[in-house]
Every structure is written in C-alpha cells, then in structure tokens.
Design a protein around this motif. Structure first.
Motif, mmCIF file in Angstrom:
data_model
loop_
_atom_site.group_PDB
_atom_site.id
_atom_site.type_symbol
_atom_site.label_atom_id
_atom_site.label_comp_id
_atom_site.label_asym_id
_atom_site.label_seq_id
_atom_site.Cartn_x
_atom_site.Cartn_y
_atom_site.Cartn_z
ATOM 1 N N GLY A 1 37.760 29.157 45.932
ATOM 2 C CA GLY A 1 38.721 30.110 45.382
ATOM 3 C C GLY A 1 38.038 31.296 44.738
ATOM 4 O O GLY A 1 38.479 32.444 44.895
ATOM 5 N N GLY A 2 36.952 31.051 44.004
ATOM 6 C CA GLY A 2 36.238 32.142 43.370
ATOM 7 C C GLY A 2 35.640 33.109 44.373
ATOM 8 O O GLY A 2 35.755 34.334 44.226
ATOM 9 N N VAL A 3 35.006 32.552 45.419
ATOM 10 C CA VAL A 3 34.414 33.403 46.455
ATOM 11 C C VAL A 3 35.496 34.196 47.175
ATOM 12 O O VAL A 3 35.321 35.382 47.492
ATOM 13 N N ALA A 4 36.646 33.546 47.433
ATOM 14 C CA ALA A 4 37.745 34.240 48.117
ATOM 15 C C ALA A 4 38.269 35.403 47.269
ATOM 16 O O ALA A 4 38.532 36.498 47.781
ATOM 17 N N LEU A 5 38.394 35.202 45.967
ATOM 18 C CA LEU A 5 38.883 36.265 45.085
ATOM 19 C C LEU A 5 37.889 37.414 45.015
ATOM 20 O O LEU A 5 38.274 38.592 45.015
ATOM 21 N N ILE A 6 36.602 37.082 44.973
ATOM 22 C CA ILE A 6 35.591 38.138 44.941
ATOM 23 C C ILE A 6 35.595 38.918 46.253
ATOM 24 O O ILE A 6 35.519 40.160 46.266
ATOM 25 N N GLY A 7 35.709 38.195 47.373
ATOM 26 C CA GLY A 7 35.782 38.880 48.661
ATOM 27 C C GLY A 7 37.018 39.751 48.755
ATOM 28 O O GLY A 7 36.965 40.884 49.271
ATOM 29 N N PHE A 8 38.144 39.249 48.264
ATOM 30 C CA PHE A 8 39.364 40.045 48.278
ATOM 31 C C PHE A 8 39.202 41.295 47.412
ATOM 32 O O PHE A 8 39.659 42.390 47.775
ATOM 33 N N ASN A 9 38.553 41.147 46.250
ATOM 34 C CA ASN A 9 38.283 42.279 45.361
ATOM 35 C C ASN A 9 37.462 43.349 46.091
ATOM 36 O O ASN A 9 37.807 44.549 46.059
ATOM 37 N N LEU A 10 36.413 42.934 46.768
ATOM 38 C CA LEU A 10 35.564 43.899 47.480
ATOM 39 C C LEU A 10 36.336 44.581 48.603
ATOM 40 O O LEU A 10 36.183 45.790 48.835
ATOM 41 N N TRP A 11 37.202 43.838 49.280
ATOM 42 C CA TRP A 11 37.989 44.442 50.361
ATOM 43 C C TRP A 11 38.962 45.484 49.810
ATOM 44 O O TRP A 11 39.109 46.568 50.367
ATOM 45 N N VAL A 12 39.619 45.168 48.693
ATOM 46 C CA VAL A 12 40.558 46.109 48.086
ATOM 47 C C VAL A 12 39.841 47.384 47.673
ATOM 48 O O VAL A 12 40.302 48.507 47.940
ATOM 49 N N LYS A 13 38.674 47.251 47.025
ATOM 50 C CA LYS A 13 37.944 48.437 46.578
ATOM 51 C C LYS A 13 37.514 49.293 47.771
ATOM 52 O O LYS A 13 37.635 50.525 47.736
ATOM 53 N N TYR B 1 37.199 39.511 38.860
ATOM 54 C CA TYR B 1 36.985 39.000 37.503
ATOM 55 C C TYR B 1 37.345 37.522 37.420
ATOM 56 O O TYR B 1 36.606 36.702 36.866
ATOM 57 N N TYR B 2 38.507 37.181 37.984
ATOM 58 C CA TYR B 2 38.990 35.814 37.869
ATOM 59 C C TYR B 2 38.284 34.890 38.867
ATOM 60 O O TYR B 2 38.176 33.687 38.628
ATOM 61 N N GLY B 3 37.804 35.472 39.977
ATOM 62 C CA GLY B 3 36.981 34.672 40.873
ATOM 63 C C GLY B 3 35.680 34.272 40.218
ATOM 64 O O GLY B 3 35.244 33.110 40.308
ATOM 65 N N LEU B 4 35.025 35.194 39.514
ATOM 66 C CA LEU B 4 33.781 34.883 38.820
ATOM 67 C C LEU B 4 34.033 33.943 37.646
ATOM 68 O O LEU B 4 33.165 33.126 37.291
ATOM 69 N N SER B 5 35.230 34.042 37.037
ATOM 70 C CA SER B 5 35.575 33.104 35.964
ATOM 71 C C SER B 5 35.687 31.686 36.509
ATOM 72 O O SER B 5 35.249 30.715 35.863
ATOM 73 N N LEU B 6 36.274 31.542 37.717
ATOM 74 C CA LEU B 6 36.351 30.219 38.332
ATOM 75 C C LEU B 6 34.969 29.656 38.650
ATOM 76 O O LEU B 6 34.682 28.490 38.395
ATOM 77 N N ILE B 7 34.124 30.497 39.201
ATOM 78 C CA ILE B 7 32.791 30.032 39.580
ATOM 79 C C ILE B 7 31.979 29.638 38.349
ATOM 80 O O ILE B 7 31.289 28.606 38.342
#
Length: 1022
Positions: free
Chosen positions: A212-224, A269-275
C-alpha cells in the motif's frame, strides 16, 4: 509542489484576457516548433523561451550548474551525510526541525511573497527598486544574475531582450527550487529515521503495508508528473503572478480530483507513513498536508479569483427561459405557461443564500437551478401554490403570506406596471428568507428559531448538568421556574410594551424580512402577530410546566392522611387549582382569541370598544385569580420554595398589569375604561351601609369618629398624593436627563470605536518644513462649496515637498473627534486614502523610498474619496494630511458638510422615488452596470469625471424593468439602508434591499413602512 490550479481556473480556463498561444509548424517532417507568446502587465508582448524542469537541470551532468544549483546540491548532500552520521534519535529530532523550517519557508514564506507579488507586483518592484537588473546602478549584480539564468536556458533565451517581469520570474524560480527540493528530501530523511517494524503483525499485514505504501508513493509521483505535463513550468512556478501567456487548459489529472496537487498529490506522505510504521511520521504528514491546504486557501485561491474570476452582480435579474418537459410543445401550452408565469409578483422574501456574501463570481461552483420546471411541466402545481398561500410563519422558510387588500396603495409609474418575467433572484427570494441554517440567521423573535434555541439549550443541559443531591435538584428546578416566570411576565411584557409604544415587533419584521411592497404592510403585521402568538403560548406553557416540576420535586406523599393538616392542605389546594382553571376559562370566553393574545397591540381593524360581560362584569383583572393555582400547588407540596415562586409570579403579574396592559388600555380606550368593577361597587355599597349603621349607633360619638376617619383617610390620601407627585416630579426631571444619558452613551460608543487606535508619531519632523504641506477640498460640482451629498465623491488637493514620504496619507474625521491639530488620536474608521495609492498593498505601504518611476514623483496631486472610504453618516467632517504612515498632522482643512436631500411632507410615491433615483446611484458608485436605467445622469453626481452613463440604453432588453438595479457587494446594499434611514427614518436590513433591488418596489416599501409605523397623529402620507 504546487501548480496554480483550482476550481476557478478549472471551470473558466479562458476567463482572463491573455495572449493566445500560436503553434507554427515547419515544412520539414517531424520538425514541429511550438511558439508561446507572453504579455507583461504593461502590455509588452514577448516570445516565451523554453524552460527545463528542476530534476533535469539539477541532476543531469550535461546541464551547466548555477550558483543556486550548487547551493541546492550542497544542502542535499549535507542532509544525506547527516543522516548517515547522526544517531537515530538525534536524526529524528534534527530532520523534524529541519523539515519544519523548509515547510514554513514554502507555505508561509512563499505564500506571503507570492501574495504581495499577485496584488502589487512586489517582487518585480523590489528588483527594480534595488536595481539588480539595471546595468548602470549595479552592473556586477546584473552580470551575476545573467550568468545564473543564461546557463540554465536554451538557445532561444536572450537575457537583454526579455522584459524584467520574465527575468524576475526566472530568478524567483531559482529560490523556489531550493525550497521545494530541500522540503521534499528533509521529509524523506525524517521518515527514514523513524522507520520501525511494528510488532504483533502477520506477514500478510506487513506485505499489505509495504504494498500500500509503495502504491501510494507511485500514485503520488504519477499525479505530480501528469500535473506538470498539463501546467508546465509556467503554472508550476506561479508564472501568472508575473506575466500572462496562453490560456491554461486544465484537463487530464485535474479532472481526477479538486486541486489534485494539494489533495491526492500528497498521497506519498501517507504511503511513507505506512512503510515507516511510525505515528510520528503520520502526524507530521497530516500537519504538513494541512499547511499546504492553508497555502491553497490563503494564497492560491485568492490569486486565482483575482486573475481568472469574473465578478457576478448580486440581485441581477436574469429571466428564466420557458422550457417544457417534452421535446415538442404546442403553442397553446407555451401560451398557457406564459400566462401562468407572468402574474408572479415581485419577490416577497429575503435574500437567498445565493446572493449572500461580499461578491459572488461566475467562477464559483454553480448549482443547477430547475425553477423553470415550474413554468411549463409543473404549471398546474405552481398555480396551486400561487393561490393557496400559507400564513404559518412559524415555519423557518416562510412561504408567501396571503394577499391582503392594502389600505393605502400608490400607483407605480406605467413602466413599473408591466408584467415582468420570473427570474431566479425573484424565485429564491420568494421561497427563502433568512432561513436558519444550524444557528446562522437565528432570530429569537421568530417562533421557530426561538424553539430551536430552546431545544439546543435543553439538549445541552441534559449532559452538562452534573448529578445533584435532592436539595440541589430542587433548587435547580426552582431557578428554572423562576427564569421562565421572568421571561413570561417581564421579558414578554417589555416586548409588548415596546410594541404598544412604537410597534417594535412590526418594525422588526419590516426591517429584517422582505414582503410584497404592494400589500399595504399587512403581511408584516400578520407575521409579527403570528410569531408573537406562538412565543407567548410557548412561554405560558413553560411557566406552568416548570412550576409543576418544582411542586413535584418538593412533594412528599403523606404517610397518614388522618394526622396533621395534610388532607386540609390538599383540599384547599385543589380548590384553588379549580378556581384558577375556572377563572382562566371564563376570561378566555370573554376575551376570545383576539384578546387572549393581545391583538389590539398589533391590529387596528377590530372595533375599539369594551364590553364588560362574563367574569369581567365582576372583576377588572380576573388574571389575579388566574394565579390561584400557584398558591394551591404551594399548599399541596407544603414547600416554601413553591410559595415564594407563587408570590414572585403574583408580583410579576401585578407589574405586567400596571406597566403594560393598563397603560395600553388607557391609550386605546380612554375614558371608556371603568374605574370600579361590579365586585368593588358592591363592596363599597356594603361598606357605606355599614358606616351609616355605625353612625346611628354611635350617637354623640359619631362626629368624633367621623373626624378621626377623615383624618386617617386624609393622611393616607396625602401620603399617596405626595408620593405620586414625588414620583411624577422625579420622572419629569429625569426624563430629559435620561435622554441625555442615552445620547451621550451613543456618542461615547461611537468615540470608543474611533479611539481604538494606537497613535504612532514620527520623531524626524525637524527635517520637514510643515509650511510646504497644503491640503484643500475641491468644492462640490453641485453645490459649489464644501458641501457634499451623502455618497458624492470628495476630491482633495494636496501639496508636499519633493522629498516627502511615500507613506503619507489623508484621512477624514468628524469635527471635534480630535482635540489636537498636530496629532490625530482617533481612528479614521476606513475613511482614508494614501497620497500614492499605487505604492500601498491595501493598508500596508510597500516601503518605497522614492517613486517607482519619475513621472509620478510629483509635489502636488489629487486624491478622491469614494465608495467605502466616504463618510456615510450626515454631519461635519475635516480632512487631515498625515506624515509617513503615522499620525502627525502636516495640514488640515474643513469643515466638510455631508447632507441628504429629504422630500417634503406629505410623502408621495413620486417624491420618494425621485429621492431614491438620486441616492441609489451614489450608493452604487455610479457604476453603469449596476444603476437603474431610469436614473438620469444630470441629477446624479458621477464618481469619475471620465465616465458618462447613458440616459437610456437603446439596447435595453424589453424584459428588464428600468427601475431594477444590482450590487457588486452587500456593502453597497448596506449604504442604501443607511441612506434610507437618514432620509426617511425607516430602518431596513440589507437583505431586504437586495431582495427588492428595484426603485418602485423600494419606494412602495418605504411608503408602506411610514404608514404602518405612523403614530396616532394624522397620517404623513398623501
């Protein structure tokens, strides 16, 4: 990293007048060149060079590095080294504080700087003021900046040929890159230093947490990445604060969520919090995300509104087009629909939520309005609602009140008599009128709102009141009953006395709620009386309920009825309660529903004569017997608290009869009021007979007894007369003094507002020659002297030395508000203007030491007070020139008279409307898009000499009433309210004026209000 997106630009991407993009394709296949043109605020057009993103220029070794890049790389490398060297605990503390610093530099620092740049081009002005790009002032600085920019740009960039706005933006970009990159890395370092492995979790949970954390970080990078592809560097670095370029089209990821760069763009932010598995990282992420939303709210949205929003006038009447539910509608159906819609009267209710707020914009989130469904498909239902109107004003969202034939109604001009098509503004004001939303718009004189507040209070009391002992609970119930007793007799008594004296309740509804101006004011009277009936009935019920509650808490069931006086107390108590019920029913039988609710305090149509029948044949005030139940409950409960409550209630009822009901009855019925009731007459007759019997039996002692009786009676009469004379003399002497105290209190309150200022004085006046400062008022174009109509612009000439402060300002003050002529010690209350307005950001000077350009560095000039900077109260004022943003007075002039033209009595529709035609355009700043078309310019002083509004628009839509007007903000409606109060003595809430927004409707409303509020003296209306 924020692009300047938002709902405003998403909805209206092409709202700003910018230079369109032009794409030029060469003949060679595959060789396509995109050319983008930009435009500076002063109109200079230039070709926008190609820029590169920060990751490419910073990390790609093929690109040359500027000093800013080297600083950035050094700071990034320092963070990595410190992360490797510091202990875990020390790294957590250090990177937390380091991240806080860069996050504050981003959200607070950049937000403050960009706000000033957006409003006043502060960054560009500072670069110009410091001469950084001026080859003559600072050649080394200019050369250094050129080196920093040229190395990072492509071949199409020419430092010397591009405007200062673009080069300032490139320089600003360098500082932004330092902040954004360090903000990102410091957060990552903090999260990495907090990484831990949570215990008691299965392998599946750990896998899901990391996935989940990696997915959120990847989604963050895609949005930016997608966002940058849409807005490019121009939007990424807030280029629209510096210059304009091709229209911004927000599609792609900007259709995924509102403000994706500020909302879903922080999912990492929340992906890194999960990790990391750390609550510290989660809470820091939440705080940082909240700070980013603060940046959005306080800078981004206002900036977008400022540049891309288009103001929408309040109370603009746009006819709703006729639309049927079927694709094909017959001519007859459309005709019948039109016949149904046309008779719709003017708006009857107050301002809707859609027209509330300072200034609405077309770029705000729009709501689909389907009122036109009433016009055709629902014509039958609409007609039914139009005829069968509810008068139950106890509903918060009152519908129309019934149409009652007006007593005195004037005829509007012919153009106002034509049928007007329905508009959204009229429909909203018809069905919504200051409705209570949670606790907003709550009016305690509106029955439903009063009940709402009571329910909230009782609901809170259930869990706020602590557990009490039996004695404490009894005292609480006693206090509760006492409060309701005072509310019913004293509170409502004062309200009813005010209604008798000056029609307070009717005046309140006329002021705050919108009614049809052609109903003679009957709707306001009816609604005031309806709400009074509900509140009075509620209060009466609560007095009974709370008294019964006290008696119940104090009651102890007798263990033995044969012992003591318990049985006797219960018997007498029940008899008193029965007497109370009988007296109350008899009183209602005689008074009827009209007298029970004090209808003669509100309505004058009913016959004003008295009939002494029923219980009133024997008693003038049977209400005294109506309190017998309280004493009965006191006997039954055997409680002194209940007895004291009964005594207090009896005294409160006596006060109500003596100070509210009897004075009103004497005023209304005069000499027809009898002095003695039947019971009193009989008692006096019996007493007279007994006196004669005693005289006959007294014999020779009779004269002596008569003399003693006369002396005793004379003593009592003398004491009563002396006491009455003393009270009357005290009231006669104190009445003027009380009036003076009230007036002085009002003046003190006004002065206390003015004195809410910290006086700052300059200590360098010795270097300024005050004799060289001059200020004078330009005479009015209408009066030829320093006398201005309320709302008329006031022009001030000023003269100052060549090196005068750029922070000098001019203020208007009431004559006598400042005792000193050298220092101002009271607030201007917003009535001030900078000498150099272009060098101020609102009420904050930009701090320029000299003029930004030579042509405005003048020794004399002129400022114009208009709009909110004008005084909107009639009186005499003086104008003061102040030094250096402080309160040292360098020159003053005055007095200036502010006056209003009042129509002659008796008022007529024509005179009232003519007065409004003069004052309404002044309150609307003489804006041609707002003022009524029917207003003639020659009778209206114009705010701007260069502006000439048309007498009548030849292109006027036939459906528009020429008396209609609109507003940019509710402050303009408030000015009209203030002007009406000073001219006609009638007070309205600004929502009422907004709902009318028509000269004819407003004139009829004023006439109706004057008629209703007129005293018993001859009518003031023709």
């Amino acid at each position: 990293m924020p692009p300047p997106e938002g709902k405003l630009r998403q909805r209206k991407p092409a709202a700003s007048p910018v230079v369109d993009e032009a794409t030029v394709s060469t003949d060679q296949p595959g060789n396509r060149e995109e050319v983008v043109w930009g435009k500076t605020p002063n109109g200079e057009v230039f070709r926008v060079p190609t820029t590169h993103d920060v990751i490419t220029t910073l990390l790609n070794p093929n690109y040359p590095k500027s000093d800013f890049d080297l600083l950035n790389l050094g700071l990034l490398g320092l963070q990595i080294v410190l992360y490797l060297l510091l202990s875990r605990r020390t790294a957590q503390i250090f990177f937390f504080l380091y991240f806080v610093f860069w996050r504050a530099a981003y959200d607070a620092g950049l937000g403050w700087v960009l706000t000033k740049q957006s409003k006043k081009k502060w960054i560009v002005r500072e670069v110009q003021r410091l001469g950084w790009l001026d080859a003559t002032l600072h050649p080394k600085m200019r050369e250094w900046i050129k080196q920093q920019l040229v190395g990072k740009m492509g071949k199409d960039y020419s430092f010397d040929d591009l405007p200062v706005e673009y080069n300032s933006w490139l320089l600003f970009r360098q500082a932004v890159d330092v902040i954004l990159v360090n903000d990102f890395l410091s957060y990552c370092m903090f999260a990495f230093s907090c990484i831990r492995v949570p215990e008691d979790l299965s392998f599946a949970m750990h896998f899901m947490r990391w996935a989940g954390g990696v997915a959120l970080i990847g989604f963050n990078l895609w949005v930016k990445t997608e966002a940058h592809n849409v807005v490019k560097d121009y939007g990424w670095y807030w280029g629209d604060c510096f210059f304009q370029r091709g229209n911004l089209i927000f599609d792609g990821v900007f259709e995924l969520a509102p403000h994706p760069m500020y909302s879903v763009g922080y999912a990492g932010y929340y992906g890194l919090s999960l990790i990391s598995g750390s609550y510290a990282v989660l809470f820091v992420s939440l705080a940082a995300h909240a700070a980013q939303f603060g940046f959005l709210v306080f800078f981004e949205n206002p900036h977008i509104e400022r540049f891309y929003g288009k103001r929408k006038a309040i109370a603009k009447r746009t006819p709703i087009p006729v639309r049927t539910h079927h694709a094909v509608a017959s001519t007859s159906s459309l005709s019948s629909a039109k016949q149904m819609v046309d008779p719709i009267p003017e708006p009857e209710l107050s301002t809707p939520a859609a027209t509330e707020g300072e200034t609405a914009t077309e770029t705000e989130l729009e709501t689909e309005v389907e009122e036109h469904d009433f016009i055709a498909g629902r014509a039958k239902r609409f007609s039914k609602h139009q005829v069968n109107l509810s008068i139950d004003s106890t509903a918060s969202s009152n519908g129309d009140l019934p149409q009652i034939k007006p007593r005195n109604m004037v005829s509007p001009p012919p153009h106002a008599q034509r049928i007007r098509p329905v508009s959204q503004h009229d429909l909203l004001n018809k069905y919504f009128r200051r409705d209570a939303v949670v606790l907003r718009n709550v009016d305690l004189l509106r029955a439903t709102d009063a009940m709402l507040v009571l329910l909230v209070i009782y609901g809170l009391a259930f869990f706020l009141v602590p557990s009490l002992s039996p004695q404490g609970s009894l005292l609480l119930h006693f206090g509760h009953a006492l409060v309701w007793c005072f509310i019913h007799y004293i509170g409502l008594g004062l309200l009813l006395r005010a209604q008798s004296a000056n029609k307070f309740l009717v005046r309140h509804y006329l002021k705050n709620y919108h009614y049809q101006p052609n109903d003679g004011g009957e709707s306001a009277i009816l609604e005031a009386f309806t709400n009074w009936k509900t509140i009075y009935n509620l209060s009466m019920c609560m007095t009974y309920v709370t008294c019964i509650g006290v008696a119940w808490k104090a009651y102890l069931f007798p263990s033995d009825w044969a012992v003591g006086n318990g049985l006797l107390r219960h018997t007498i108590g029940l008899l008193l309660i029965g007497l109370h019920i009988w007296a109350t029913m008899e009183s209602y039988e005689v008074l009827g529903i009209f007298g029970w609710f004090f209808g003669d305090f509100f309505m004058e149509e009913f016959p004003s004569h008295l009939e002494y029948t029923g219980i009133y044949r024997y008693l003038n005030n049977p209400e005294a017997m109506g309190g017998a139940a309280y004493f009965g409950l006191a006997l039954i409960s055997g409680s002194k608290l209940v007895l004291s409550l009964a005594v207090v209630r009896h005294l409160a009822n006596w006060w109500f009869l003596s100070n509210v009901e009897h004075p009103h009855m004497r005023k209304l019925y005069g000499d027809t009021l009898r002095k003695d009731a039947g019971f009193v007459k009989v008692m006096k007759s019996v007493a007279s007979k007994n006196v004669k019997i005693l005289e006959s039996r007294a014999g020779r002692h009779a004269p002596e007894l008569k003399r003693v009786a006369r002396e005793v009676i004379g003593t009592f009469d003398k004491v009563y007369e002396e006491a009455a004379d003393a009270v009357e003399e005290f009231l006669a002497k104190s009445a003027p003094r009380i009036s003076e105290v009230v007036q002085e209190t009002k003046i003190m309150l006004q002065q206390s507002r003015e004195k809410l200022v910290i006086t700052r004085v300059a200590d360098d006046l010795s270097s300024y020659d005050t004799e060289k400062y001059r200020i004078s008022v330009v005479p009015s174009s209408t009066t030829g002297k320093s006398s201005f109509h309320l709302g008329e612009p006031i022009k001030i000439r000023w003269q100052a030395p060549h090196k005068h402060s750029r922070k000098d300002w001019i203020g208007l003050y009431r004559v006598g508000a400042n005792k000193s002529k050298s220092v101002t010690k009271t607030s201007s209350l917003g009535m001030w203007m900078p000498v150099h307005d272009e060098e101020w950001d609102g009420d904050i000077p930009l701090g320029l030491e000299k003029a930004p350009s030579p042509h405005i560095d003048a020794e004399k000039g002129r400022v114009t007070f208009k709009g909110n900077s004008l005084p909107w109260l009639v009186g005499h004022y003086e104008v003061r020139y102040h030094h250096d943003g402080k309160y040292n007075v360098m020159s003053l002039d005055g007095p200036i008279q502010i006056y209003v033209d009042t129509p002659e009595e008796p008022l007529t529709f024509e005179s009232v409307r003519e007065t409004l035609m003069h004052v309404v355009p002044l309150c609307l700043d003489s804006d041609p898009s707002l003022i009524p078309v029917s207003c003639k310019i020659p009778t209206t002083p114009v705010a701007d000499q260069n502006f000439e509004a048309p007498l009548h628009s030849s292109k006027l839509d036939d459906d528009r009433d020429p008396d209609d007007f609109s507003f940019w903000s509710e402050s303009q409606a408030k000015r009209i309210c203030v002007a009406i109060q000073q001219i006609f003595g009638v007070e309205y809430a600004q929502e009422v004026v907004v709902a009318d927004a028509n000269l004819t409707s407003l004139a009829n409303r004023i006439l109706t209000s004057k008629q209703i509020l007129a005293s018993a003296s001859p009518a003031v209306l023709s």
